[in-house]
Design a protein around this motif. Structure first.
Motif, short mmCIF file in Angstrom:
data_model
loop_
_atom_site.label_atom_id
_atom_site.label_comp_id
_atom_site.label_asym_id
_atom_site.label_seq_id
_atom_site.Cartn_x
_atom_site.Cartn_y
_atom_site.Cartn_z
N ARG A 132 0.86 -1.19 0.00
CA ARG A 132 0.00 0.00 0.00
C ARG A 132 0.89 1.23 0.00
NH1 ARG A 132 -1.27 -3.27 3.36
NH2 ARG A 132 -0.67 -2.12 5.21
N GLY A 133 0.55 2.20 -0.83
CA GLY A 133 1.30 3.44 -0.89
C GLY A 133 1.84 3.71 -2.27
N GLN A 148 2.04 -2.20 -5.90
CA GLN A 148 0.81 -2.14 -5.10
C GLN A 148 -0.12 -3.30 -5.48
OE1 GLN A 148 -0.76 2.06 -4.30
NE2 GLN A 148 0.64 2.37 -6.05
N ARG A 149 0.04 -3.81 -6.69
CA ARG A 149 -0.74 -4.97 -7.12
C ARG A 149 -0.08 -6.24 -6.59
NH1 ARG A 149 -0.53 -1.69 -11.72
NH2 ARG A 149 1.10 -2.94 -12.67
N ASP A 174 -0.21 -11.33 2.19
CA ASP A 174 -1.38 -10.49 2.42
C ASP A 174 -2.45 -11.24 3.22
OD1 ASP A 174 -0.04 -8.66 0.84
OD2 ASP A 174 -1.41 -8.83 -0.86
N HIS A 175 -2.40 -12.57 3.21
CA HIS A 175 -3.40 -13.38 3.90
C HIS A 175 -2.91 -13.94 5.23
CE1 HIS A 175 -5.29 -14.18 -0.31
NE2 HIS A 175 -5.63 -13.00 0.18
N GLU A 176 -1.67 -13.62 5.61
CA GLU A 176 -1.12 -14.13 6.87
C GLU A 176 -1.49 -13.20 8.02
OE1 GLU A 176 0.68 -17.09 7.35
OE2 GLU A 176 -0.11 -17.42 5.33
N VAL A 208 0.30 -4.73 7.12
CA VAL A 208 1.73 -4.40 7.11
C VAL A 208 2.26 -4.50 5.68
CG1 VAL A 208 4.01 -5.15 7.91
CG2 VAL A 208 2.06 -5.27 9.46
N ASN A 209 3.07 -3.53 5.26
CA ASN A 209 3.80 -3.65 4.00
C ASN A 209 4.98 -4.59 4.26
OD1 ASN A 209 2.34 -2.03 2.21
ND2 ASN A 209 3.36 -0.16 2.90
#
Length: 132
Positions: A17-18, A25-26, A72-74, A80-81
């Motif tokens: 994100r950002g 970002q994808r 992203d799913h953890e 968090v980035n």
């Protein structure tokens, strides 16, 4: 200061994100070469820094917790980035926990520090260094 380094790798998927991350970002994949360097001032009674076999096994166990995961799913990484720098710290801290639990043997008690480096490519990498 003496040191030994052991190596493994991980493959993950994640997104950031950002705006600073542009197309990252994808959702995208990343393969990291992971180096863990253990340091101590004096060699142990066997004239080693730490047992390389145990160090290799424990690094493998730590990276196995991340390997082939969409970060992203953890739950540990929610919101968090998961940048290369951030992941280097995650691996270092998890390895340090294993050192403190005795997983690298009694000789590891004399370790002074640990550095974990994640190589994104042959031209870019990030490290996190911590005391033990």
């Amino acid at each position: 200061m003496f040191s030994i380094t052991v190596r493994d790798h991980i493959m993950v998927a994640h997104s950031f994100r950002g705006e600073v991350f542009g197309p990252a970002q994808r959702l995208h994949g990343a393969t990291f070469l992971v180096d863990a360097t253990f340091r101590r001032e004096q060699l142990d009674q066997d004239n080693i820094v730490v047992d390389i076999g145990l160090a290799t096994r424990e690094l493998g166990a730590v990276v196995a917790e991340l390997n082939y995961r969409n970060l992203d799913h953890e739950p540990d990484f929610a919101g968090v980035n998961t940048s290369t720098e951030f992941l280097a710290k995650v691996v270092a801290d998890r390895l340090a926990d294993r050192v403190h639990q005795g997983a690298l043997g009694a000789g590891a008690r004399g370790l002074a520090g640990l550095t974990v480096t994640l190589h994104e490519s042959h031209v870019a990498w990030a490290s996190y260094e911590r005391a033990l």
